[in-house]
Design a protein around this motif. Structure first.
Motif, short mmCIF file in Angstrom:
data_model
loop_
_atom_site.label_atom_id
_atom_site.label_comp_id
_atom_site.label_asym_id
_atom_site.label_seq_id
_atom_site.Cartn_x
_atom_site.Cartn_y
_atom_site.Cartn_z
N VAL A 48 16.54 -33.01 53.60
CA VAL A 48 15.23 -32.97 52.98
C VAL A 48 15.35 -33.54 51.57
N ASN A 49 14.55 -34.56 51.29
CA ASN A 49 14.56 -35.18 49.97
C ASN A 49 13.70 -34.35 49.03
N LEU A 50 14.33 -33.71 48.07
CA LEU A 50 13.61 -32.84 47.13
C LEU A 50 12.57 -33.60 46.31
N GLN A 56 4.65 -28.90 52.96
CA GLN A 56 4.75 -28.57 54.39
C GLN A 56 6.14 -28.90 54.93
N THR A 57 6.71 -30.01 54.53
CA THR A 57 8.06 -30.39 54.96
C THR A 57 9.09 -29.41 54.43
N LEU A 58 8.97 -29.04 53.18
CA LEU A 58 9.90 -28.08 52.59
C LEU A 58 9.84 -26.75 53.32
N HIS A 59 8.64 -26.29 53.60
CA HIS A 59 8.43 -25.03 54.31
C HIS A 59 9.01 -25.09 55.72
N ARG A 60 8.82 -26.19 56.41
CA ARG A 60 9.25 -26.33 57.79
C ARG A 60 10.76 -26.53 57.92
N ASP A 61 11.38 -27.29 57.02
CA ASP A 61 12.76 -27.71 57.21
C ASP A 61 13.80 -26.90 56.45
N THR A 84 17.02 -34.02 39.18
CA THR A 84 18.19 -34.84 38.90
C THR A 84 19.44 -34.26 39.56
N ALA A 85 19.39 -32.98 39.95
CA ALA A 85 20.50 -32.33 40.63
C ALA A 85 19.92 -31.24 41.54
N VAL A 86 20.62 -30.97 42.62
CA VAL A 86 20.17 -29.93 43.55
C VAL A 86 20.13 -28.57 42.85
N ARG A 106 21.31 -29.10 53.38
CA ARG A 106 20.10 -29.74 53.92
C ARG A 106 19.31 -30.48 52.84
N LEU A 107 19.79 -30.44 51.61
CA LEU A 107 19.03 -31.02 50.50
C LEU A 107 19.63 -32.36 50.05
N ALA A 108 18.75 -33.27 49.67
CA ALA A 108 19.16 -34.58 49.15
C ALA A 108 18.24 -34.96 48.00
#
Length: 110
Positions: A48-50, A56-61, A84-86, A106-108
């Motif tokens: 998931v691209n932050l 909705q994508t954040l909630h779902r994935d 700039t950073a996770v 799962r984060l990018a």
């Protein structure tokens, strides 16, 4: 005499019932497969691209991210610019270290 006979019948019935339930084989329910085992490989490798994902994508994935936290992430990004950073996700209200670690893979930041 009739009372003794009735008591004997009740005792015999309860003894038989007890023996029948004890002798019955126990049925073990199937344990469900872990959530990660139920996902396909493409779902597991998708990140998931932050900086681009909508609420909705954040909630779902993401695990443990409800609608309110997803909206908070988007609001933080809109007011402070792209991540700039996770680890910057810790600045969002409601996101703690445990939740971040659960979702780190799962984060990018593409």
């Amino acid at each position: 005499m009739q009372n003794t006979y009735l008591t004997s019948l009740i005792f015999a019935f309860l003894t038989t019932l007890s023996a029948a339930t004890t002798a019955a084989p126990s049925v073990k329910p199937e344990t469900p497969a872990p959530v990660t085992a139920q996902m396909t490989k493409t779902e597991q490798s998708a990140k998931v691209n932050l900086n681009a994902a909508d609420a909705q994508t954040l909630h779902r994935d993401l695990f443990g991210i409800g609608a309110a936290k997803a909206k908070a992430i988007v609001a933080y990004r809109e007011s402070n610019g792209p991540f700039t950073a996770v680890d910057e996700l810790l600045e969002v209200k409601g996101i703690g270290k445990a939740l971040l670690e659960k979702n780190r893979d799962r984060l990018a930041l593409n």
